[in-house]
Write a protein that holds these residues in place. Structure first.
Motif, PDB file in Angstrom:
ATOM      1  N   ALA A  29       0.848  -1.197   0.000  1.00  0.00           N
ATOM      2  CA  ALA A  29       0.000   0.000   0.000  1.00  0.00           C
ATOM      3  C   ALA A  29       0.883   1.248   0.000  1.00  0.00           C
ATOM      4  O   ALA A  29       1.875   1.328   0.729  1.00  0.00           O
ATOM      5  N   HIS A  30       0.516   2.195  -0.838  1.00  0.00           N
ATOM      6  CA  HIS A  30       1.246   3.452  -1.012  1.00  0.00           C
ATOM      7  C   HIS A  30       0.265   4.562  -0.658  1.00  0.00           C
ATOM      8  O   HIS A  30      -0.725   4.768  -1.359  1.00  0.00           O
ATOM      9  N   THR A  31       0.508   5.235   0.466  1.00  0.00           N
ATOM     10  CA  THR A  31      -0.388   6.280   0.944  1.00  0.00           C
ATOM     11  C   THR A  31       0.354   7.605   0.901  1.00  0.00           C
ATOM     12  O   THR A  31       1.446   7.728   1.446  1.00  0.00           O
TER      13      THR A  31
ATOM     14  N   ILE B 266      -4.468   6.831  -1.886  1.00  0.00           N
ATOM     15  CA  ILE B 266      -4.119   5.467  -1.479  1.00  0.00           C
ATOM     16  C   ILE B 266      -4.138   4.610  -2.729  1.00  0.00           C
ATOM     17  O   ILE B 266      -5.142   4.538  -3.434  1.00  0.00           O
ATOM     18  N   VAL B 267      -2.990   4.012  -3.012  1.00  0.00           N
ATOM     19  CA  VAL B 267      -2.838   3.151  -4.174  1.00  0.00           C
ATOM     20  C   VAL B 267      -2.241   1.845  -3.685  1.00  0.00           C
ATOM     21  O   VAL B 267      -1.346   1.842  -2.842  1.00  0.00           O
ATOM     22  N   THR B 268      -2.747   0.729  -4.183  1.00  0.00           N
ATOM     23  CA  THR B 268      -2.167  -0.556  -3.805  1.00  0.00           C
ATOM     24  C   THR B 268      -1.558  -1.233  -5.022  1.00  0.00           C
ATOM     25  O   THR B 268      -1.918  -0.940  -6.165  1.00  0.00           O
ATOM     26  N   PHE B 269      -0.621  -2.136  -4.736  1.00  0.00           N
ATOM     27  CA  PHE B 269       0.135  -2.829  -5.777  1.00  0.00           C
ATOM     28  C   PHE B 269       0.283  -4.299  -5.416  1.00  0.00           C
ATOM     29  O   PHE B 269       0.224  -4.666  -4.246  1.00  0.00           O
ATOM     30  N   GLU B 270       0.527  -5.101  -6.418  1.00  0.00           N
ATOM     31  CA  GLU B 270       0.713  -6.529  -6.176  1.00  0.00           C
ATOM     32  C   GLU B 270       2.076  -6.826  -5.561  1.00  0.00           C
ATOM     33  O   GLU B 270       2.279  -7.889  -4.991  1.00  0.00           O
ATOM     34  N   SER B 271       3.028  -5.868  -5.653  1.00  0.00           N
ATOM     35  CA  SER B 271       4.370  -6.103  -5.111  1.00  0.00           C
ATOM     36  C   SER B 271       5.126  -4.784  -4.998  1.00  0.00           C
ATOM     37  O   SER B 271       4.722  -3.768  -5.586  1.00  0.00           O
ATOM     38  N   ALA B 272       6.242  -4.821  -4.270  1.00  0.00           N
ATOM     39  CA  ALA B 272       7.112  -3.644  -4.178  1.00  0.00           C
ATOM     40  C   ALA B 272       7.701  -3.319  -5.548  1.00  0.00           C
ATOM     41  O   ALA B 272       7.907  -2.145  -5.880  1.00  0.00           O
TER      42      ALA B 272
ATOM     43  N   LYS C 239       4.008  20.530   0.444  1.00  0.00           N
ATOM     44  CA  LYS C 239       4.474  19.404   1.266  1.00  0.00           C
ATOM     45  C   LYS C 239       3.806  18.132   0.776  1.00  0.00           C
ATOM     46  O   LYS C 239       2.636  18.134   0.405  1.00  0.00           O
ATOM     47  N   VAL C 240       4.592  17.052   0.789  1.00  0.00           N
ATOM     48  CA  VAL C 240       4.081  15.715   0.464  1.00  0.00           C
ATOM     49  C   VAL C 240       4.707  14.743   1.456  1.00  0.00           C
ATOM     50  O   VAL C 240       5.904  14.799   1.700  1.00  0.00           O
ATOM     51  N   ILE C 241       3.893  13.886   2.020  1.00  0.00           N
ATOM     52  CA  ILE C 241       4.397  12.810   2.887  1.00  0.00           C
ATOM     53  C   ILE C 241       3.884  11.494   2.331  1.00  0.00           C
ATOM     54  O   ILE C 241       2.705  11.377   1.984  1.00  0.00           O
ATOM     55  N   VAL C 242       4.769  10.510   2.262  1.00  0.00           N
ATOM     56  CA  VAL C 242       4.427   9.196   1.727  1.00  0.00           C
ATOM     57  C   VAL C 242       4.646   8.148   2.816  1.00  0.00           C
ATOM     58  O   VAL C 242       5.672   8.155   3.495  1.00  0.00           O
ATOM     59  N   TYR C 243       3.676   7.253   2.947  1.00  0.00           N
ATOM     60  CA  TYR C 243       3.795   6.094   3.820  1.00  0.00           C
ATOM     61  C   TYR C 243       3.594   4.856   2.964  1.00  0.00           C
ATOM     62  O   TYR C 243       2.531   4.685   2.363  1.00  0.00           O
ATOM     63  N   ASP C 244       4.611   4.010   2.872  1.00  0.00           N
ATOM     64  CA  ASP C 244       4.506   2.744   2.161  1.00  0.00           C
ATOM     65  C   ASP C 244       4.442   1.619   3.185  1.00  0.00           C
ATOM     66  O   ASP C 244       5.139   1.654   4.204  1.00  0.00           O
ATOM     67  N   SER C 245       3.605   0.625   2.909  1.00  0.00           N
ATOM     68  CA  SER C 245       3.445  -0.503   3.819  1.00  0.00           C
ATOM     69  C   SER C 245       3.350  -1.799   3.040  1.00  0.00           C
ATOM     70  O   SER C 245       2.719  -1.845   1.988  1.00  0.00           O
ATOM     71  N   LYS C 246       3.981  -2.839   3.591  1.00  0.00           N
ATOM     72  CA  LYS C 246       3.841  -4.188   3.040  1.00  0.00           C
ATOM     73  C   LYS C 246       2.920  -4.954   3.976  1.00  0.00           C
ATOM     74  O   LYS C 246       3.011  -4.826   5.192  1.00  0.00           O
ATOM     75  N   GLY C 247       2.043  -5.752   3.387  1.00  0.00           N
ATOM     76  CA  GLY C 247       1.127  -6.550   4.189  1.00  0.00           C
ATOM     77  C   GLY C 247       1.856  -7.559   5.048  1.00  0.00           C
ATOM     78  O   GLY C 247       2.936  -8.054   4.675  1.00  0.00           O
TER      79      GLY C 247
END
Length: 131
Positions: A32-34, A90-96, A121-129
């Protein structure tokens, strides 16, 4: 009668608040890319329209983005809610790897070129399940 009123309320609530974007694909819990954006002029209708148009064009043309959610902050109801941003994505992907390809694709680079002058300003939070 009370039961009928409750059913009608729930049905209307669901149809009003359910996802309705036909292009929205299912949430992929792999990556997930927020992103949070603070526009320089958040009260400018022209800037907001330009940002939304550019962002939607980018998402419509992304070969990698699955879930494509654009949001604005609701009125904060609790002290722990940060509603200082102008837009969220919020964008999701099948993989990094797919997320990295998204970063490098032409529609993403065009979006940055078109819109970066609009934000401060931009802040990004990336998360792996975890599953």
């Amino acid at each position: 009668m009370k039961k009928l009123a409750t059913i009608v309320f729930l049905a209307l609530s669901f149809t009003t608040y359910a996802q309705s974007n036909k292009d929205m694909k299912s949430f992929d819990s792999n990556f997930a890319h927020t992103v949070y954006f603070w526009l320089a002029n958040p009260d400018s209708t022209a800037d907001c329209e330009a940002f939304e148009t550019s962002l939607q064009k980018f998402l419509d043309n992304s070969a990698y983005a699955k879930t494509k959610f654009i949001g604005k902050p609701p009125k904060a109801s609790r002290d722990v809610v940060d509603g200082s941003f102008t837009y969220s994505l919020i964008v999701t992907f099948e993989s990094a790897e797919a997320q990295q390809n998204y970063q490098d694709e032409a529609p993403h680079k065009l979006f940055i070129a078109e819109s970066s002058k609009l934000w401060t300003k931009v802040i990004v939070y990336d998360s792996k399940g975890i599953n």
